[in-house]
Design a protein around this motif. Structure first.
Motif, mmCIF file in Angstrom:
data_model
loop_
_atom_site.group_PDB
_atom_site.id
_atom_site.type_symbol
_atom_site.label_atom_id
_atom_site.label_comp_id
_atom_site.label_asym_id
_atom_site.label_seq_id
_atom_site.Cartn_x
_atom_site.Cartn_y
_atom_site.Cartn_z
ATOM 1 N N ARG A 201 0.828 -1.201 0.000
ATOM 2 C CA ARG A 201 0.000 0.000 0.000
ATOM 3 C C ARG A 201 0.866 1.257 0.000
ATOM 4 O O ARG A 201 1.911 1.316 0.636
ATOM 5 N N ASN A 588 -8.230 2.602 -0.013
ATOM 6 C CA ASN A 588 -8.788 2.729 1.331
ATOM 7 C C ASN A 588 -9.264 4.167 1.428
ATOM 8 O O ASN A 588 -8.443 5.095 1.443
ATOM 9 N N LEU A 620 -12.448 0.148 3.630
ATOM 10 C CA LEU A 620 -11.066 -0.127 4.008
ATOM 11 C C LEU A 620 -10.291 -0.755 2.858
ATOM 12 O O LEU A 620 -9.072 -0.636 2.778
ATOM 13 N N ASP A 621 -10.996 -1.431 1.965
ATOM 14 C CA ASP A 621 -10.363 -2.099 0.827
ATOM 15 C C ASP A 621 -11.426 -2.327 -0.231
ATOM 16 O O ASP A 621 -12.299 -3.186 -0.074
#
Length: 657
Positions: A201, A588, A620-621
Motif C-alpha cells: 500500500r 482505502n 477499508l479495501d
C-alpha cells in the motif's frame, strides 16, 4: 543523566499503523497545494521576512558586528515578500549570519541558492557548513560572489561528508561591502525514485509518489483511545507502570514488556504481562528470575533490571528469538551506551557483550524488519545544539543490523526544528526536542513515531532540570531510513483532557499490531508533563498507566477534500509515473454521502487512458472499477500516472494487485 518517566480486536504482529474520525474531528491539515508538493526548502525564514526586535532575522544567528546585519523593507532591495537581509560591513569589522542547524545525511547532495544584489564594495560569501554529532565541522562548500548592482542568483552545491549530522547556511561578510540577500533555499537531492508499484500500500505520509495536487491537504487522524488504562501499578515493585516496551501477538497470546519504577536500584525494571484479547491483561508471576526486596522471583513479574525495548524475530536461532536493547550509564564514549541481550523466551536474558553496541543514551526503540532481514534501532543522542545555552538537544538517530550485535553508524533521523520550537512557544514555552522514536516497517514505507517533548520550562516538577512539558507522539515517514518527511505535526495520539489519567506525557510501544481493519498501538501516559511530580503543595499524585490507541487500517493521515457538489472546489492529486503488472487498483477511502472519488489513468503526456466509475461509501479495501469494462492489466508494464479526484472524501491509501 538518565531520564526515566515513571509512569478491540487486533491480529497480526506486523510492525506498522488508522481512525474512523471524519474531518471535523481530524486535525493538522496542511494548506492546499498550488500544483506542487509542499516540502522543498529546508531553510526557515529564507526570505528574511521576519526579524526580532533587534532587527536580526528569526531562525538565524548573527555573530561579529551585529549592527552590520539587519532585516530591511526596501522595495529596491528585495525580490519577494516584505523583507531582505542587509549586510553593510565596514572594513575590519566582519559579520556572519548563520541559519539554524538543519538535519543532513552523509553522502547526500545538497543545493543552496540565494538571490543577492550589491550596493557597494564586496558582497558577503554564501556557504553551507556540514557538522557531525559533536558539532565538529567536517566540510564546507562556498561560492565567492562577484559584485553586481543587479539581482543575481548564487548557487552552491555540496555533498555531505561521512559523519555529517547537520548543515548550517552562512552568509559571511569579511571585507568592506554592502549587499542584500533574499530567497535563500536549501534542497537535498531527492531519494532515488522507483516507478515500480508493487502490491504494498501507498500511504500519503510523504510526497514520494505525489507529482502535484490541488485543493487537498494532509490531515492527521488522532487515534481512538480506550477510556481507561489497561495496565496500572498494582504490585509493591510498581510505583508507576508505563511502556517504552513492546507488544507482540505470538500464537494466541498477546505478550507485553512494560516498565515500572520502584525504590531499588537501578530504579526501573522491565515487567511482563499477557492477554488473550489485547484488552484484558494479567501479570503472570514467576516467569523471570528477579525478585524485589524480600519478595522472591517466583512472586514477581519482573524479567530484567533496567528498561529497554524488545524485538521479536521468529526466524532467529532459538536462543535469540527475543532481542533487547538497554541503556547503561558509564564513561562517555566508552561504556555509556546501549547494550544488547538475547532470550529464548522473553523472560530470561543473557547480556551479549560487556561493551555497548551503540554509544550515548538513554532511550532506544528496536524492531525486526522481516522485509529486509535486518533489525532497526532508533537511539536518543544528545547534541549541544539546542536553543537553551548548555542544554542538550535530544534527537533520534537510526542504525541497522543483521545480527543485533554489529550496528551501522547511527545517522541523524529526526530532530526538533523551527516548527517544533514554535509549537512549544505557542504554549509560552521554549523549544521542541525528540525524546524517542519507534520506527515501524509498514507496507511501502517506514513510519516513525517521534515523541516530541515540548519544553515549556526548567522550573516545574521534581525533575525540572530535565525540562518540563508535554510529550506528544507525532508521525514521520522515510523510504530509506535516511531521508525523513514530517509534513504534519499534530499528535497521532492526543493527551487526555485536563484531569484525565493521560493528560501529560505520552510514550509508545516500539511496534504496532495490524489486522485487515485496524491498527493498534499501546502507549504509556502520565498525569503530568516530563518534569514529573509537581512540587506545589496539594498537587495530584504523579501516576501512570498503559493505554490502547487504535486507528482504521492505514489511517494515521489522509489526503482530504471537504467540498460538496456545487459548493467549494473538488480536489485532485496526481501521482508521479508508475509501472505495475497488477490487475486491479484498490483504495482505502471514506467517501461521505454527498462525496465521490474518481480515478483516471493517464499516459506520460497526461492524456486519460482509463476513467473510473465513482467510488462511494466508506471502504477499508475496495476495487476501483473502470468505465467500458476495461482493465488496468491492459496497461501492464507501461508508465502511467493516477489522477484522483476527491469530493468530500478522505483518501488513506492505494495499491495495485
Amino acid at each position: 543523566m538518565v531520564e526515566r518517566r515513571v509512569g478491540r480486536r487486533v491480529l497480526v504482529p506486523l510492525v506498522a499503523l488508522a481512525s474512523l474520525v471524519v474531518p471535523t474531528a481530524a486535525s493538522g491539515q496542511t494548506p492546499a497545494d498550488t500544483g506542487a508538493p509542499q516540502d522543498g526548502n529546508l531553510v526557515a525564514n529564507g526570505g528574511f521576512d521576519v526579524g526580532d526586535r533587534a532587527g536580526h532575522p528569526i531562525s538565524w544567528s548573527v555573530e561579529g558586528n551585529e549592527a552590520a546585519a539587519n532585516v530591511v523593507n526596501l522595495s529596491a532591495y528585495r525580490t519577494a515578500g516584505p523583507g531582505s537581509l542587509e549586510l553593510n560591513v565596514p572594513e575590519g569589522d566582519p559579520v556572519t549570519v548563520s541559519s539554524d542547524r538543519i538535519v543532513a545525511a552523509p553522502g547526500v547532495a545538497y543545493t543552496l541558492t540565494a538571490r543577492v544584489k550589491g550596493r557597494a564594495g564586496k558582497p558577503a560569501v554564501l556557504s553551507m557548513a556540514f557538522a557531525d554529532f559533536n558539532r565538529t565541522e567536517v566540510g564546507v562548500s562556498a561560492a565567492d560572489t562577484a559584485f553586481s548592482g543587479e539581482w543575481q542568483t548564487v548557487t552552491v552545491n555540496g555533498t555531505a561528508p561521512a559523519g555529517t549530522a547537520q548543515v548550517t547556511i552562512r552568509i559571511a561578510g569579511s571585507y568592506a561591502g554592502w549587499s542584500y540577500w533574499d530567497q535563500i533555499s536549501l534542497n537535498r537531492a531527492p531519494v532515488a525514485y522507483d516507478p515500480k508499484l508493487g502490491a504494498e500500500r501507498e500511504l500519503f505520509l510523504d510526497d514520494y509518489r505525489v507529482e502535484s495536487s490541488q485543493d487537498v491537504g494532509r490531515v492527521v487522524h488522532p487515534a481512538r483511545k480506550a477510556p481507561e488504562p489497561l495496565i496500572r501499578a498494582t504490585y509493591p515493585w510498581e510505583q508507576n507502570a508505563y511502556i517504552y516496551g513492546s507488544v507482540f501477538k505470538i500464537g494466541n497470546v498477546y505478550r507485553m514488556w512494560y516498565d515500572c519504577n520502584n525504590d531499588v536500584a537501578p530504579g526501573y525494571y522491565l515487567c511482563y504481562a499477557e492477554s488473550r484479547d489485547g484488552v484484558r491483561w494479567t501479570k503472570p508471576l514467576g516467569r523471570g528470575n528477579l525478585g524485589y526486596k524480600d519478595i522472591p522471583a517466583s512472586r514477581t513479574n519482573l524479567v530484567i533490571a533496567g528498561g529497554g525495548t524488545v524485538a521479536y524475530n521468529p526466524t532467529a536461532p532459538a536462543d535469540r528469538r527475543f532481542a533487547l536493547m538497554q541503556f547503561h550509564t558509564g564513561v562517555v564514549n566508552e561504556t555509556l551506551g546501549y547494550y544488547v541481550y538475547f532470550s529464548p523466551d522473553g523472560y530470561h536474558w543473557t547480556q551479549a557483550s560487556d561493551k555497548p553496541a551503540l554509544l550515548d543514551g538513554d532511550v532506544s526503540n528496536v524492531t525486526w524488519d522481516a522485509r529486509t532481514g535486518r533489525y532497526i534501532a532508533t537511539i536518543k543522542k544528545r547534541m549541544f545544539t539546542s536553543r537553551t545555552p548548555g542544554v542538550y538537544d535530544r534527537s533520534a538517530f537510526v542504525s541497522t543490523s543483521t545480527d543485533f550485535l554489529n550496528w551501522s553508524t547511527p545517522v541523524l533521523g529526526v530532530s526538533g526544528d523551527y516548527a517544533d520550537d514554535g509549537a512549544a512557544q505557542a504554549r509560552n514555552g521554549l523549544e521542541g526536542q525528540v525524546y524517542g522514536m519507534p520506527v515501524l516497517p509498514y507496507e511501502s514505507t517506514y513510519v516513525g513515531v517521534p515523541w516530541m517533548l515540548l519544553i515549556t520550562n526548567f522550573t516545574h516538577g521534581s525533575q525540572a532540570s530535565a525540562g518540563d512539558g508535554p510529550v506528544l507522539p507525532q508521525i514521520a515517514a522515510s523510504r530509506d531510513l535516511v531521508d525523513w518527511s514530517r509534513p504534519v505535526r499534530d499528535p497521532i495520539i492526543e493527551p487526555g483532557r485536563p484531569g484525565a489519567w493521560d493528560d501529560g506525557a505520552l510514550y509508545t510501544a516500539s511496534n504496532v499490531l495490524v489486522d485487515d481493519r485496524s491498527v493498534t498501538m499501546y502507549y504509556g501516559a502520565f498525569n503530568a508533563g516530563h518534569g514529573g511530580q509537581p512540587t506545589t503543595e496539594g498537587a495530584p499524585t504523579y501516576t501512570s498507566g498503559v493505554g490502547m490507541a487504535t486507528w482504521r487500517r492505514d489511517g494515521f493521515v489522509s489526503m482530504t477534500n471537504a467540498s460538496l457538489p456545487g459548493v467549494g472546489d473538488p480536489g485532485t492529486l496526481t501521482t508521479k509515473p508508475l509501472v505495475t503488472d497488477g490487475k486491479a487498483l484498490r483504495v482505502n477511502a471514506d467517501v461521505r454521502p454527498k462525496g465521490s472519488l474518481t480515478v483516471e489513468v493517464l499516459d506520460a503526456a497526461g492524456q486519460p487512458l482509463l476513467t473510473s466509475l465513482p467510488v462511494k461509501g466508506d471502504h477499508l479495501d475496495t476495487q476501483v472499477r473502470w468505465t467500458g469494462g476495461r482493465s488496468l492489466a491492459d496497461l501492464a508494464g507501461q508508465p502511467v500516472k493516477l489522477r484522483f479526484t476527491l469530493v468530500d472524501t478522505d483518501l488513506y491509501a492505494y495499491w495495485v494487485r
